[in-house]
Every structure is written in structure tokens, then in C-alpha cells.
Design a protein around this motif. Structure first.
Motif, mmCIF file in Angstrom:
data_model
loop_
_atom_site.group_PDB
_atom_site.id
_atom_site.type_symbol
_atom_site.label_atom_id
_atom_site.label_comp_id
_atom_site.label_asym_id
_atom_site.label_seq_id
_atom_site.Cartn_x
_atom_site.Cartn_y
_atom_site.Cartn_z
ATOM 1 N N UNK A 157 0.837 -1.208 0.000
ATOM 2 C CA UNK A 157 0.000 0.000 0.000
ATOM 3 C C UNK A 157 0.867 1.252 0.000
ATOM 4 N N UNK A 158 1.879 1.254 0.864
ATOM 5 C CA UNK A 158 2.767 2.417 0.902
ATOM 6 C C UNK A 158 3.473 2.589 -0.433
ATOM 7 N N UNK A 159 4.003 1.475 -0.914
ATOM 8 C CA UNK A 159 4.717 1.523 -2.190
ATOM 9 C C UNK A 159 3.791 2.046 -3.293
ATOM 10 N N UNK A 160 2.606 1.476 -3.324
ATOM 11 C CA UNK A 160 1.658 1.885 -4.355
ATOM 12 C C UNK A 160 1.409 3.379 -4.293
ATOM 13 N N UNK A 161 1.176 3.872 -3.108
ATOM 14 C CA UNK A 161 0.835 5.282 -2.959
ATOM 15 C C UNK A 161 1.996 6.169 -3.381
ATOM 16 N N UNK A 162 3.183 5.862 -2.877
ATOM 17 C CA UNK A 162 4.340 6.703 -3.196
ATOM 18 C C UNK A 162 4.664 6.631 -4.675
ATOM 19 N N UNK B 163 -3.397 3.894 -8.860
ATOM 20 C CA UNK B 163 -2.497 3.634 -9.988
ATOM 21 C C UNK B 163 -1.271 2.849 -9.544
ATOM 22 N N UNK B 164 -0.690 3.271 -8.440
ATOM 23 C CA UNK B 164 0.481 2.557 -7.951
ATOM 24 C C UNK B 164 0.147 1.116 -7.617
ATOM 25 N N UNK B 165 -1.013 0.935 -7.021
ATOM 26 C CA UNK B 165 -1.444 -0.420 -6.686
ATOM 27 C C UNK B 165 -1.535 -1.291 -7.932
#
Lengths: 200, 200
Positions: A157-162, B163-165
Motif C-alpha cells: 500500500x505504501x509503495x503503491x501510494x508513493x 495507480x500505484x497499486x
DNA sequence: CGTATGTTATTGACAGCGTCAATTGACGTT
DNA sequence: AACGTCAATTGACGCTGTCAATAACATACG
């Protein structure tokens, strides 16, 4: 496929080509990275890179490995002397953002270019290393009861958001850098509100 | 640059090429989309597409416009009959995810391929349209005191996260589809916790 | 010390790509 | 029926990735 040189010489030459290729890509853009230009820039003849890389995909694979290891190194460097787990997480996030902004072409190669088939084993190892580095603080914070979710759930989730945030930035959809930082703050606060169970 | 046909004929032919190009890209992969293959597949000779597109970049630009409009259409269709603003937001998010999963090549073209220079004016118009569609429910929810942030701040964060997800999913970093949906739920709950001020 | 062997590096060649210039050919106008 | 117009085709060029054949060179052996 690997030529009959000594193991050390071969990786040395491969590194030479990889560094040269990265220099071309980061200074002239991804499209400018051609095997012929790589060869001549490295002061060698057209097809010599083929002695060390099966094809262009193999070169890009090696560049990705180099990139992930550079990012991992930067992360390890960044959290030296940082004790609190949540602070470590923030530092790792900042390292990621800095990496993406200062080396955009390499960042795109690592995170924004579709890997056609499955990853090669060495590339998988490099990404695993990075995963481990970033997961450790989350795991410890989770064990300490600070985080609401374990790393395998929190991390993506963090990775996705950043990552998504950075991509929108690079697409110019967030306006100037000040606007970017404001969105970044919003994202930070919302993530903190969602995950941190208690102050560290 | 536009040939001397009637305006209607010209857009008709352009659409024909765009659709054919999309078909190639979505069935054989982005790398397989070549101007020559497009021409022969369209039953026309090699350089005919050049009469309707200045170069390959112009073709990709037209494909992007088509893609954004298709996504906008799907969004407008999806929120018909949905009244609550927050529910509309969720539906729009689901439409985005569905679009990304069912048309991955087109999605990558729209959101994951670096736009070299600035966007063309028609492409900018297409993205603006999409932005308006997705901003409207957020604006209304904000006006109603449901959302903690206005669209220009909330939108990028939501977009970034989703989008990151999706990108992590397409990179195979989230495991199987069940794991993806679980991460998606985590993301949903955290975003809701961060933004929704009161239940709708 | 000279030759033979193996392996690195170079050159030659080919198909495919994006792209432009010159040519063809159909069709409406006078 | 001749002409002019313009969509469409063909020819050509430089570039790319890639492979096969050749050259250069170091090392091992007689």
C-alpha cells in the motif's frame, strides 16, 4: 553464453558496459540507448557487447539489477543511525523519492517499464534484497505494536501510494514542485492516520 | 498536414487506423505495433498511414486520445443511477481498475508510458474531460461536508494510490488476484479512514 | 624460438524499422 | 477527351538488432 574469460574479468567488463549504458540513458534519454552507440561510446566495436549480453533485453536486465542494488545501497546508508522504526520508514520513503527524482530514467527502467516475461533469477534476487531492506522496519514497528498491519500488507500500500504519486508528478499532473510537496504531505498524513496505531 | 479529403472522411480513416492499431497492440503487445504492420493489417500500403499521422508519435497520441475517451465514456456509463457521491467515487475507482485490468496494453499507453514532451492540445482536452468526470463527485462530496479535502488535493492522492497499486499488480509483486483484492481492500479502508469525515 | 590452438574482437551482411521523395493512377472539371 | 488534383503506391536511405564469417591476439606446446 558467458565467454571463457575469468569470472572476475567478465563481470568487470559487464559492469563497464552497464555503467556506460546507464550514462547514455540518463543523459540522452532511454530512446537514445542503442547497442551500437553503447559500443562506440565504450570505445569498442559494434557487436562486442554481444559477447557479454545475449541481447538488448539482457543488457536492460543487467541495468535493472544495477539500479536495484544502487537503491538498496542508498537505503542501507540512509537508515544508519536512525533508531525509531517509524522514522526509518519515513527515511526509506524519502530515499525512494529522492532516487526517483534524481535518477528519473533509471527509476522508470526499474519501476515503470513493463517486464515482458518473468524476471530473471538475478533480477529477482536484487528486488528481493530491496524488499527485505524496506520490510525490516515495518516488521519491527508491527512487532512493537506501532503499525496496524504487517509488512506484507502495509508495504504494497505504501509503495503503491508513493509510486503512483511520483508517476503523476513525472507526468506533470501535479503542477510545480511546491504542489507536489503538498500532495506528498497530504498523502503522508493520510497514510499515517490510517496505519500508525500509536505515536512512536 | 491534414490531407485534402473532407473533414469527415479524414477522421473516419484516422479512427480506422487507430482502432486497427489498438487491436494490434492489445493482441500482440506494444512492441508488435509497427507502422508497416498497421498498414498491411489495414489492407493498405506501407506509407499510407503517413497521410493521416505525421509520424508514429502522432499515431500513439491519437490512440491515447481514443483511450481516454473510452475510459471517460465507461465512467459516465457507470455512475448512471448512482446517487450518493461517495458511492460514485467508489464506482469510478472500480471502473478505473476494471479498465486497467481488462485493457492492460491500452492502460499502459495512457498512464505508464512517458510522454516525451508536452501533451498535444487534443490529448490535453481528453485528459481534462476525464479529470472533470472524476472530480465532480469529489467536489460534491466536499461541498456536502463528507470529504476532508477538495478534489484538487484528494484526487491526486486517490489516483496515485490506485495507480500505484495497479502497477505493482501488473509487475506481479502482489501475488495472485486474491492477494491483490486484499491489498485493494486495505487501501480502500485506509483511504476512507483518512478522508471521509462522516458516513454518507 | 616458432607454430598451433583457442578465444576475443572486428567486419560484413541481412531483415526490419521509421521516414521522405518521386511516381502512379483514379477521378472530377472544363 | 485532355487536364489537373490529390490519395495511394513504390523506391530509397539511414538506422536498428542480430548473426555468420573473419581477423587479431594471447597462450601452450614442440
Amino acid at each position: 553464453m558467458p565467454p571463457g574469460l575469468s569470472e572476475d574479468e567478465i563481470v568487470e567488463k559487464r559492469d563497464l558496459f552497464v555503467n556506460c549504458a546507464l550514462k547514455i540513458m540518463e543523459s540522452e534519454g532511454s530512446d537514445a540507448l542503442t547497442l551500437r552507440k553503447l559500443a562506440t561510446t565504450a570505445g569498442v566495436s559494434r557487436t562486442t557487447p554481444y559477447l557479454y549480453f545475449k541481447d538488448k533485453a539482457a543488457l536492460l536486465d543487467a541495468m535493472r539489477i544495477h539500479g536495484f542494488n544502487a537503491l538498496s545501497d542508498a537505503c542501507e546508508q540512509a537508515i544508519i543511525g536512525v533508531e525509531k522504526h517509524v522514522k526509518q520508514m519515513r527515511v526509506l520513503g524519502e530515499t525512494y523519492v529522492t532516487f526517483a527524482i534524481t535518477r528519473p530514467a533509471l527509476y522508470r527502467l526499474l519501476f515503470m517499464s513493463g517486464v515482458d516475461g518473468d524476471m530473471s533469477e538475478p533480477l529477482r534476487a536484487a528486488t528481493d534484497r530491496y524488499n527485505k531492506i524496506t520490510s525490516a522496519p515495518m516488521q519491527k514497528a508491527y512487532d512493537a505494536g506501532i503499525m496496524a498491519l504487517p509488512p506484507e500488507r502495509l508495504g504494497p500500500v505504501l509503495w503503491a501510494a508513493i509510486h503512483g504519486l511520483l508517476e503523476l508528478r513525472s507526468a506533470g499532473l501535479l503542477g510545480d514542485d511546491q504542489a507536489f510537496e503538498e500532495v506528498q504531505r497530504n498523502l503522508n498524513s493520510v497514510l499515517a492516520k490510517g496505519f500508525v496505531k500509536k505515536a512512536d
